[in-house]
Every structure is written in structure tokens, then in C-alpha cells.
Enzyme design. Structure first.
Site, short mmCIF file in Angstrom:
data_model
loop_
_atom_site.label_atom_id
_atom_site.label_comp_id
_atom_site.label_asym_id
_atom_site.label_seq_id
_atom_site.Cartn_x
_atom_site.Cartn_y
_atom_site.Cartn_z
N GLU A 175 13.90 -7.58 7.33
CA GLU A 175 12.59 -7.69 7.96
C GLU A 175 11.51 -7.20 7.02
OE1 GLU A 175 11.76 -5.59 11.66
OE2 GLU A 175 9.91 -6.72 11.92
N LYS A 223 28.54 1.02 23.24
CA LYS A 223 28.04 -0.30 22.85
C LYS A 223 27.48 -1.11 24.00
CE LYS A 223 31.09 -0.29 18.84
NZ LYS A 223 32.18 -0.87 18.09
N ASP A 268 28.72 2.05 12.49
CA ASP A 268 29.12 0.91 13.33
C ASP A 268 27.85 0.28 13.91
OD1 ASP A 268 29.94 -0.75 15.45
OD2 ASP A 268 31.76 0.43 15.76
N HIS A 280 2.41 -8.38 8.86
CA HIS A 280 3.58 -9.26 8.82
C HIS A 280 3.24 -10.61 8.20
CE1 HIS A 280 6.77 -6.90 10.79
NE2 HIS A 280 5.73 -6.16 11.14
C1 HMG Z 1 2.12 -2.87 5.98
C2 HMG Z 1 1.35 -1.58 6.17
C3 HMG Z 1 2.24 -0.41 5.71
C4 HMG Z 1 0.10 -1.60 5.31
O1 HMG Z 1 -0.64 -0.43 5.58
P1 HMG Z 1 -1.99 -0.06 4.84
O2 HMG Z 1 -2.38 1.28 5.32
O3 HMG Z 1 -2.97 -1.17 4.97
O4 HMG Z 1 -1.48 -0.08 3.35
P2 HMG Z 1 -1.97 0.66 2.05
O5 HMG Z 1 -1.93 -0.39 0.97
O6 HMG Z 1 -3.21 1.44 2.25
O7 HMG Z 1 -0.74 1.68 1.77
C5 HMG Z 1 -0.52 2.80 2.60
C6 HMG Z 1 0.89 3.27 2.39
O8 HMG Z 1 1.81 2.34 2.98
C7 HMG Z 1 2.98 2.22 2.13
N1 HMG Z 1 3.08 0.83 1.65
C8 HMG Z 1 2.13 -0.13 1.72
N2 HMG Z 1 2.59 -1.28 1.23
C9 HMG Z 1 3.82 -1.08 0.79
C10 HMG Z 1 4.82 -1.89 0.20
N3 HMG Z 1 4.59 -3.19 -0.08
N4 HMG Z 1 6.00 -1.34 -0.11
C11 HMG Z 1 6.23 -0.03 0.16
N5 HMG Z 1 5.34 0.80 0.73
C12 HMG Z 1 4.15 0.28 1.06
C13 HMG Z 1 2.81 3.24 1.04
O9 HMG Z 1 3.36 4.48 1.44
C14 HMG Z 1 1.31 3.35 0.95
O10 HMG Z 1 0.87 4.58 0.39
P3 HMG Z 1 0.78 4.78 -1.21
O11 HMG Z 1 2.18 4.94 -1.67
O12 HMG Z 1 0.14 3.53 -1.76
O13 HMG Z 1 -0.04 6.02 -1.35
C15 HMG Z 1 0.90 -1.34 7.63
O14 HMG Z 1 0.01 -2.36 8.04
C16 HMG Z 1 2.00 -1.27 8.62
O15 HMG Z 1 2.81 -0.33 8.61
N6 HMG Z 1 2.08 -2.19 9.58
C17 HMG Z 1 3.07 -2.11 10.65
C18 HMG Z 1 4.26 -2.93 10.34
C19 HMG Z 1 5.43 -2.45 11.16
O16 HMG Z 1 5.55 -1.30 11.55
N7 HMG Z 1 6.37 -3.31 11.37
C20 HMG Z 1 7.57 -2.86 12.05
C21 HMG Z 1 8.34 -3.91 12.48
S1 HMG Z 1 7.63 -4.63 13.95
C22 HMG Z 1 9.00 -4.89 14.94
O17 HMG Z 1 10.05 -5.15 14.39
C23 HMG Z 1 9.00 -4.54 16.36
C24 HMG Z 1 7.89 -4.85 17.36
C25 HMG Z 1 6.48 -4.75 16.74
O18 HMG Z 1 8.05 -6.13 17.93
C26 HMG Z 1 8.14 -3.77 18.42
C27 HMG Z 1 7.04 -3.66 19.45
O19 HMG Z 1 7.04 -4.45 20.41
O20 HMG Z 1 6.22 -2.75 19.29
N1 NDP Z 2 38.93 3.00 18.95
C1 NDP Z 2 37.85 2.57 19.55
O1 NDP Z 2 37.81 2.36 20.77
C2 NDP Z 2 36.60 2.33 18.77
C3 NDP Z 2 36.61 2.39 17.41
N2 NDP Z 2 35.45 2.22 16.69
C4 NDP Z 2 35.58 2.32 15.25
O2 NDP Z 2 36.03 3.65 15.00
C5 NDP Z 2 35.73 3.98 13.65
C6 NDP Z 2 35.19 5.38 13.64
O3 NDP Z 2 36.14 6.22 14.25
P1 NDP Z 2 36.34 7.67 13.65
O4 NDP Z 2 37.29 8.35 14.57
O5 NDP Z 2 35.02 8.29 13.39
O6 NDP Z 2 36.89 7.38 12.20
P2 NDP Z 2 38.38 7.23 11.63
O7 NDP Z 2 39.28 6.54 12.58
O8 NDP Z 2 38.18 6.62 10.28
O9 NDP Z 2 38.89 8.72 11.53
C7 NDP Z 2 38.21 9.70 10.86
C8 NDP Z 2 39.17 10.85 10.59
O10 NDP Z 2 38.72 11.54 9.45
C9 NDP Z 2 39.32 12.82 9.46
N3 NDP Z 2 38.36 13.78 8.89
C10 NDP Z 2 38.39 14.25 7.63
N4 NDP Z 2 37.37 15.08 7.41
C11 NDP Z 2 36.68 15.16 8.56
C12 NDP Z 2 35.50 15.86 8.95
N5 NDP Z 2 34.84 16.66 8.10
N6 NDP Z 2 35.03 15.70 10.20
C13 NDP Z 2 35.67 14.90 11.07
N7 NDP Z 2 36.80 14.22 10.77
C14 NDP Z 2 37.30 14.34 9.51
C15 NDP Z 2 39.69 13.12 10.91
O11 NDP Z 2 41.10 13.24 10.96
P3 NDP Z 2 41.84 14.18 12.03
O12 NDP Z 2 41.47 13.63 13.37
O13 NDP Z 2 43.26 14.02 11.69
O14 NDP Z 2 41.31 15.56 11.87
C16 NDP Z 2 39.19 11.89 11.67
O15 NDP Z 2 39.98 11.57 12.76
C17 NDP Z 2 34.72 2.97 13.17
O16 NDP Z 2 35.38 2.07 12.29
C18 NDP Z 2 34.32 2.27 14.43
O17 NDP Z 2 33.89 0.97 14.15
C19 NDP Z 2 34.25 2.02 17.32
C20 NDP Z 2 34.18 1.98 18.69
C21 NDP Z 2 35.35 2.05 19.51
#
Ligand code: HMG
Ligand code: NDP
Length: 407
Positions: free
Chosen positions: A102, A231, A306, A402
Site C-alpha cells: 500500500e 482468527k 501468523d 494517495h
Molecule cells: C503522505 C503524507 C505523509 C505526506 O505528509 P506531508 O506532511 O505533506 O509531507 P512532508 O513532505 O511535509 O513530510 C512530512 C514527513 O512525512 C514523512 N514522509 C513524507 N513523504 C515520505 C515518503 N515518500 N517516504 C517516507 N516518508 C515520507 C517524513 O517523515 C517527512 O518528514 P521529513 O523526514 O521530511 O522531515 C501524509 O499526507 C499522510 O500521512 N497521509 C495519510 C496517508 C495514510 O495514513 N494512509 C494510510 C492508509 S489509509 C487506509 O489504508 C485506511 C483507511 C483510510 O481507509 C482507514 C479509514 O477508514 O480511516
Molecule cells: N495448533 C494450532 O491450533 C494453531 C497453530 N498456529 C501456528 O502455530 C505456530 C506458532 O505456535 P508456537 O507454539 O508459538 O510455535 P512453535 O510450535 O514453533 O513452538 C515454539 C516452541 O519454541 C520453544 N521455545 C524456545 N525458546 C522459547 C522461548 N524463549 N519462549 C517460548 N518458547 C520457546 C517452546 O518449546 P517448549 O514448549 O518445549 O518449551 C515452544 O513450544 C505458527 O506457525 C502458527 O501459524 C496458529 C494458530 C492455531
């Protein structure tokens, strides 16, 4: 004997000599994937060679992360930040890794991070931990249901011992019963340390269920009874939490809001109330936020989480208000962020590198601290995203942003 080639293997699948999903039993995982690409290409629109351009050993993914592998999808990865974080487990300046397609998303979160820095940094804390699995049992009637609930309350120590016998890291925290007629749901909640924990808690809960069936009249119907709730959008996760409940906030001085975000604290607070609170309530939403899912999804992909659990990760409330001094206070609270730094997809090379960007790869010291740190980093990414998008709505820059960056 000559080594099998992708083409010869594909022929053997067509002849019914080898099964499509068993190719790795005859050849290495990369060649197996290449053979499947040939077979899939026959019913695709054109070749699918681009899927074969990947930079890890297929054997690392086969068996633990994927079946029927044909290659890999590549998602561009960027970073926002570095952003200054004062967390319970993560402190310092960090780049936030984000994989997305995005346009404008990373720019927006980057802008939010830069404003957070100008304001002195964000604070983040994990406030609750616990991965859940909730099996459903059949009992005779509500009297038996009550008896099962009483048995569970009296025998929690036994259940803990049995469940924890399957893991050296997991700890059973509690078991919460829910009765619906002759159905009893037991919501087991575990501290899974640095693992997201779904495999861990599923295996542990299975052992506990065996003990319950041995000692009571209840019959296990399903190891997952959907009150977990994994989920699926569900209020139980929003209220009780799941995985990690994590919050982040920042106070932004008025002049920074005006200079950097081209709007005012009052405008951001009003948009948050009318959009994120009233609009979400009217929509019947569980998440009362603008786009927390964006930061969660992008950081999940970048760090091997996941991706289906973005459903729960987006279960967040954003607040925004003006302070008595006229500045802007903004917070995000993610009720059910399910993350790990070990297990699942976290060991794949590019995902492990994503964790390295944050400095949270593998097990933490103490165990669980890396998982907490990852949760705090994602919460700060979500905070920066909320701040920037609310500001873009306030300055009426959403569509132009955007139009410029996203198409
Ligand atoms: C696009 C901006 C950031 C411009 O914003 P601006 O203030 O006009 O930009 P600017 O040129 O003055 O720059 C300000 C800062 O933005 C950053 N920045 C600026 N441009 C860049 C770039 N190219 N690459 C990396 N960073 C960038 C950077 O940090 C920069 O600071 P600087 O480093 O220059 O001091 C602003 O208009 C903005 O954030 N718009 C909002 C966009 C947004 O949040 N989209 C999210 C996705 S929307 C969505 O998926 C969900 C939705 C919307 O449907 C959910 C809902 O219903 O609400
Ligand atoms: N089974 C299900 O129903 C579902 C499975 N998943 C999947 O499960 C996976 C994640 O399960 P998860 O159990 O996290 O991973 P893993 O099955 O990969 O097991 C991780 C293992 O790592 C060991 N371990 C080593 N160091 C650490 C530490 N510092 N902290 C905790 N554990 C450690 C533990 O072994 P020990 O236990 O022997 O100590 C732990 O059980 C993902 O792939 C996900 O997509 C997602 C949703 C549902």
C-alpha cells in the site's frame, strides 16, 4: 540412476506414479517446488516462473511452514523511523520494519514517527499476557455443567501440572469456565513467553482435556470451541485480551501538531471522537481506530507472524484529547496482539532479519521479554499511523496523499 529433474517429476505426477504433495519424499524441496510450478503453469494464465525467485532454502520452510510449496511471494519491505520508544521491554530508537504494497502507508507511519520523536518519544507497555485455547465439552445437563465447573476450580493445580508437562516454557495462568446449557467451554490461558504460542497451548490443553475426561463425565467435543477466540473477530478478545494487551501513547505539543501535521489538536480530537468512536460504534465495529490493522499487518509480514491473526491484532481503541495546556494526547490500546519471536515463521531468513531490525530475534532474557518488546514496537507503529492518518483527515490530505504516492 539419473537425478530427477522438475520436468521428469512433473511427468511422474501426471502418470499417477508420485503424488503432488509427496514430491519431497523423492527429491530436495527446491526441485519439488520447481516441479509443482510446471504442473501449476499448465492451468495458469502464462508461466509462474516469478514465484521461483526466492532467497531461502525451501527445505527450511517445507514441513514446518508450508505444504505443496511452489515458491514464494515477495512483498516489498520498508522502514519507518527510527522512532524513540520508552517501553517496559524495548527502549531506545528503532526502525520499524514494514512489508506492504500500500503506497503512502510507510510514508504516513514515518511521518507519525518523526512527529513522535519531535514530541520526545512514545511510551509503550504490555499490560496483560495470555494466549488462550478454549475446548468445548458436552455434559448431560446444567447440573452436570455446574459440577464440571466446580471440579475445574478444585483441580486447577492438577490441570496446571498436566498441561505444563508438555512444554518447558509455557505456564498455565488460569482456566475460565463458560456454561451454555449442556455445553461447557473452558478458556485455558497461558504465558507462552517469546512464542506466539498457538501450537504450544493446543498441545498442552489437549493433555489437560484427557485428564478432565478421565476424571469427570464430560466429553470433549472439540479442542477449539471458538471461545479462544483464534482468527475470528470476537468481543471476548477485546474485553479479556489475548496474546498481549499492549498500549502506547504520546503527548504532542500544539506547535508541532500545527507545523508538522498541518492541523490542530482540537481537530484531531474531534475527528477521533466522531470517526473512531461514534463512527465505529454506528458501524458495529470491534476496533475503534482508523487503521491499526495497517501497522499490525505490515509488521506481522515483516517479522514472520501468523498473518491471519491480524484479525485480533486490529482490535484496538484510539483515544485523542487536548490537554489543559492545549497540546494533543493520543493513545492506542491493542487488546489482543498475538506475537512471537520464536517459532512459526520467525525462523525464516527474511523474517528473522525483520526481527533483527528491531533487535528482538529469538528467545529473550528473561524469556518473554523479546515478545513483549515486539508487541511494544508494533503498538508504537500503530500509534504513529493513527496520529498521521487522523492529521491527514484534519488537513484534508488523505486523497491527495494517495493520489501522489499510492497509484
Ligand atoms: C503522505 C503524507 C505523509 C505526506 O505528509 P506531508 O506532511 O505533506 O509531507 P512532508 O513532505 O511535509 O513530510 C512530512 C514527513 O512525512 C514523512 N514522509 C513524507 N513523504 C515520505 C515518503 N515518500 N517516504 C517516507 N516518508 C515520507 C517524513 O517523515 C517527512 O518528514 P521529513 O523526514 O521530511 O522531515 C501524509 O499526507 C499522510 O500521512 N497521509 C495519510 C496517508 C495514510 O495514513 N494512509 C494510510 C492508509 S489509509 C487506509 O489504508 C485506511 C483507511 C483510510 O481507509 C482507514 C479509514 O477508514 O480511516
Ligand atoms: N495448533 C494450532 O491450533 C494453531 C497453530 N498456529 C501456528 O502455530 C505456530 C506458532 O505456535 P508456537 O507454539 O508459538 O510455535 P512453535 O510450535 O514453533 O513452538 C515454539 C516452541 O519454541 C520453544 N521455545 C524456545 N525458546 C522459547 C522461548 N524463549 N519462549 C517460548 N518458547 C520457546 C517452546 O518449546 P517448549 O514448549 O518445549 O518449551 C515452544 O513450544 C505458527 O506457525 C502458527 O501459524 C496458529 C494458530 C492455531
Amino acid at each position: 540412476m539419473t537425478e530427477p529433474t522438475p520436468a521428469s517429476l512433473a511427468d511422474r505426477v501426471r502418470d499417477g506414479d508420485v503424488r503432488f504433495h509427496e514430491l519431497e519424499e523423492h527429491v530436495d524441496a527446491d526441485t519439488a517446488a520447481a516441479a509443482r510450478r510446471l504442473l501449476v503453469a499448465e492451468s495458469a494464465d502464462g508461466d509462474v516462473d516469478a514465484l521461483g525467485e526466492y532467497a531461502f532454502d525451501a527445505a527450511d520452510a517445507h514441513g514446518s511452514n508450508i505444504e505443496n510449496m511452489i515458491g514464494a511471494v515477495q512483498v516489498p519491505m520498508g522502514v519507518a523511523g527510527p522512532v524513540s520508544i520508552d517501553g517496559g521491554a524495548l527502549s531506545g530508537d528503532r526502525y520499524l520494519p514494514m512489508a506492504t504494497t500500500e503506497g503512502a502507508l510507510v510514508a504516513s507511519i514515518n511521518r507519525g514517527c518523526s512527529v513522535v520523536n519531535d514530541a520526545g518519544g512514545a511510551t509503550a507497555r504490555v499490560t496483560k499476557t495470555g494466549m488462550t485455547r478454549a475446548p468445548v465439552f458436552r455434559v448431560g445437563d446444567v447440573a452436570e455443567a455446574e459440577a464440571l465447573v466446580a471440579w475445574v476450580r478444585d483441580n486447577e493445580a492438577t490441570l496446571r501440572e498436566v498441561a505444563e508437562s508438555t512444554t518447558s516454557h509455557g505456564e498455565l495462568l488460569d482456566v475460565t469456565p463458560y456454561v451454555v446449557g449442556n455445553n461447557v467451554f473452558l478458556r485455558f490461558r497461558y504465558d507462552t513467553k517469546d512464542a506466539m504460542g498457538m501450537n504450544m497451548v493446543t498441545i498442552a490443553t489437549r493433555e489437560a482435556c484427557d485428564a478432565i475426561e478421565d476424571e469427570t463425565d464430560a466429553s470433549l467435543v472439540a479442542l477449539s470451541g471458538n471461545l479462544c477466540s483464534d482468527k475470528k473477530p470476537a468481543a471476548v478478545n477485546a474485553v479479556e485480551g489475548r496474546g498481549r494487551s499492549v498500549a502506547a501513547d504520546v503527548e504532542v505539543p500544539r506547535e508541532i501538531v500545527e507545523e508538522r501535521l498541518h492541523t490542530t489538536p482540537e481537530s484531531i480530537a474531534e475527528i477521533n471522537t466522531r470517526k473512531n468512536l461514534v463512527g465505529s460504534a454506528k458501524a458495529g465495529a470491534l476496533g475503534f481506530n482508523a487503521h491499526v490493522a495497517n501497522a499490525v499487518a505490515a509488521m506481522f509480514l515483516a517479522t514472520g507472524q501468523d498473518e491471519a491473526q491480524v484479525v485480533e491484532g486490529a482490535n484496538a481503541i484510539t483515544t485523542a484529547e487536548t490537554t489543559p495546556e492545549g497540546d494533543l494526547y493520543v493513545s492506542v490500546s491493542l487488546a489482543s496482539l498475538e506475537v512471537g519471536t520464536v517459532g512459526g515463521g520467525t525462523g525464516l531468513p527474511t523474517q528473522a532479519a525483520g526481527l533483527d531490525v528491531l533487535g528482538v530475534r529469538g528467545g529473550g532474557d528473561p524469556a518473554g521479554s523479546n515478545g513483549d518488546a515486539l508487541a511494544e514496537a508494533i503498538a508504537v507503529g500503530a500509534l504513529a499511523g493513527e496520529l498521521s492518518l487522523l492529521a491527514a483527515l484534519g488537513s484534508r490530505h488523505l486523497s491527495s496523499a494517495h493520489a501522489d504516492l499510492g497509484r
